[in-house]
Design an enzyme around this catalytic site. Sequence first.
Site, PDB file in Angstrom:
ATOM      1  N   SER B  44       0.820  -1.212   0.000  1.00  0.00           N
ATOM      2  CA  SER B  44       0.000   0.000   0.000  1.00  0.00           C
ATOM      3  C   SER B  44       0.855   1.263   0.000  1.00  0.00           C
ATOM      4  CB  SER B  44      -0.943  -0.004   1.206  1.00  0.00           C
ATOM      5  OG  SER B  44      -0.181  -0.026   2.402  1.00  0.00           O
ATOM      6  N   HIS B  45       2.128   1.145   0.334  1.00  0.00           N
ATOM      7  CA  HIS B  45       3.029   2.294   0.259  1.00  0.00           C
ATOM      8  C   HIS B  45       4.056   2.136  -0.861  1.00  0.00           C
ATOM      9  CE1 HIS B  45       1.645   3.175   4.468  1.00  0.00           C
ATOM     10  NE2 HIS B  45       1.532   4.337   3.884  1.00  0.00           N
ATOM     11  N   ASP B 185      -7.354   1.397   3.996  1.00  0.00           N
ATOM     12  CA  ASP B 185      -8.018   0.129   4.316  1.00  0.00           C
ATOM     13  C   ASP B 185      -9.539   0.297   4.378  1.00  0.00           C
ATOM     14  OD1 ASP B 185      -5.783  -1.450   4.394  1.00  0.00           O
ATOM     15  OD2 ASP B 185      -5.473  -1.243   6.557  1.00  0.00           O
TER      16      ASP B 185
END
Lengths: 330, 330
Positions: B44-45, B185
Amino acid sequence: MAKMEIDAIFAFAKTKLEQFGCDEANAAATARTMTTAERDGSHSHGLFRMAGYVKSLKSGRVNGKALPKITIAAPSILRVDGDEGFAPLALEMMREPLIEMTRAQGIAMCGITRTHHFAALWPEVEMLADAGLVAMATTQAMPYVAPAGGREALFGTNPQAFAWPRPGKPPLAFDQASSTMARGDVMIHRRDGQPVPMGVGIDKDGNDTTDPAAILDGGVQLAFGGYKGSAIALMVELLSSSLIGERSSAEAKAAHNGDGGPPIGGEFVMAIDPALASGGDAWAAHGDAILTKIENMDGARLPGARRHINRAKSGPVEVSDKVLEEIAAL
Amino acid sequence: MAKMEIDAIFAFAKTKLEQFGCDEANAAATARTMTTAERDGSHSHGLFRMAGYVKSLKSGRVNGKALPKITIAAPSILRVDGDEGFAPLALEMMREPLIEMTRAQGIAMCGITRTHHFAALWPEVEMLADAGLVAMATTQAMPYVAPAGGREALFGTNPQAFAWPRPGKPPLAFDQASSTMARGDVMIHRRDGQPVPMGVGIDKDGNDTTDPAAILDGGVQLAFGGYKGSAIALMVELLSSSLIGERSSAEAKAAHNGDGGPPIGGEFVMAIDPALASGGDAWAAHGDAILTKIENMDGARLPGARRHINRAKSGPVEVSDKVLEEIAAL
């Protein structure tokens, strides 16, 4: 409930401590800590603590005539050796040197070791915020709290305190255990036959429970907010022991004789000069605007606000008869 | 899923950033940040962030040729003006001066301003821990989270990161949002039609809900662990904006053009030399013993441990086809 004037609480506490072996400086500093707690309505950190202080003097574990020694460990680090006394005198002696160092350096820290801490942390961060500094403090305790997912007590209730100065107003100051519930509150629930909320602790088999007795007798407390609060508890443990050369919560327990008084341990205190960090004076109005938004928001309130409301009241405060009886019986 | 070698991810990311206006230094630093995230399994990063980076370059909001400027604000405070670029170059440039200052002073901090932060915080605290320092970092974001009891978004998801060096081992490093759930999320739960746990957020009427859409559309996220996590979020907000002379989360939103890229903002970074703070070398074994107890405790694990397990794997990593398609379409 007895009504006592603030000055009378101080005189009473100081005299008792001197009676059981404290010298004047240690008795006065420790009495001041209990008195400010009573003044702010934090009765669990007020005269309620006297019995523990006295028991640890009587058992010979705590040095009532401690002479804390301050050294400069690095250009921005102070160290205070508490000489095995109660924490308040070490904290009071640290105040001016830490303020001076922070104003010169921009940020500074102090590692306090070989003290017995039995009070809240907000007095030390508020006294720094009253001098216009941003402050943080942490301390370890005895092993009461399991890491997230585990069943063994490893962390203390490990409080973290933070204060932000608001020129012309009381500072923002929060002071919170990294356990879901303070240990004393779990004990009070057991005494009163009240269940605790889920998440406060687990029993000896690792099951979630609302029974305070099951948590205290072979069970273990949990950190607030699951694994995130557990990470905070771990950070507090490392800052307050390994970083400053003091005992961990587990080591503090091993060094304790079970007399009912405070464990030996350390405290991490840090201060920052916001004028130097921000490069001007705008920080005060900027921070105040954020805090004012919370004060004005329906349903929300600033952490620590109740303490400042209690403090603003004048006149005597109510002290539990049971606490006074316990002190009289010492 | 496509398999990509780490070096190939870096080259691909750097070329893309250069294509959309970054100079070599900014492209390389930002690509390194995405690459280390992919390497550690923090997808996600990783390349997932490329679209946002590029959109903010295309809209002209971010300076792809930023030249961060470092100044000494006080003997123990650095300030970095990020020149309105992405954060990674400012962070890389800060590393050596902050390490040097911390080793000389014992404790030091850095206020980073006028950057656009779109990554995790663990890279900056880990790079300091790799140099043997204890490190903490915080950043604000956009207003997504209400103070405890309130209904209005005031705080960002406001992460706090902490790292503790373990000579000969990867450092302990945690990096956690002060919201119960990361915003991304919550979005993924909405996309996948999955409910979120209670405590993640409230709807527009202030009611608890498990519906991610109700939280994202007019509702608000909540801090982890109730009022205690809310206090942490407030501390992060003050440290990352007012203290260092940067915008609050609300002000960062007001300055945003809605292009989908990272908001402008600040970062508070602090480092402590544990040898100076503890007065010797025993800190390393002492801290390691606490951490080892957690590693060996049934059910418990160290925060960040999964990242280090992923990092230790060699060979290519899996990258989402959807992410690659989105980048190709830019």
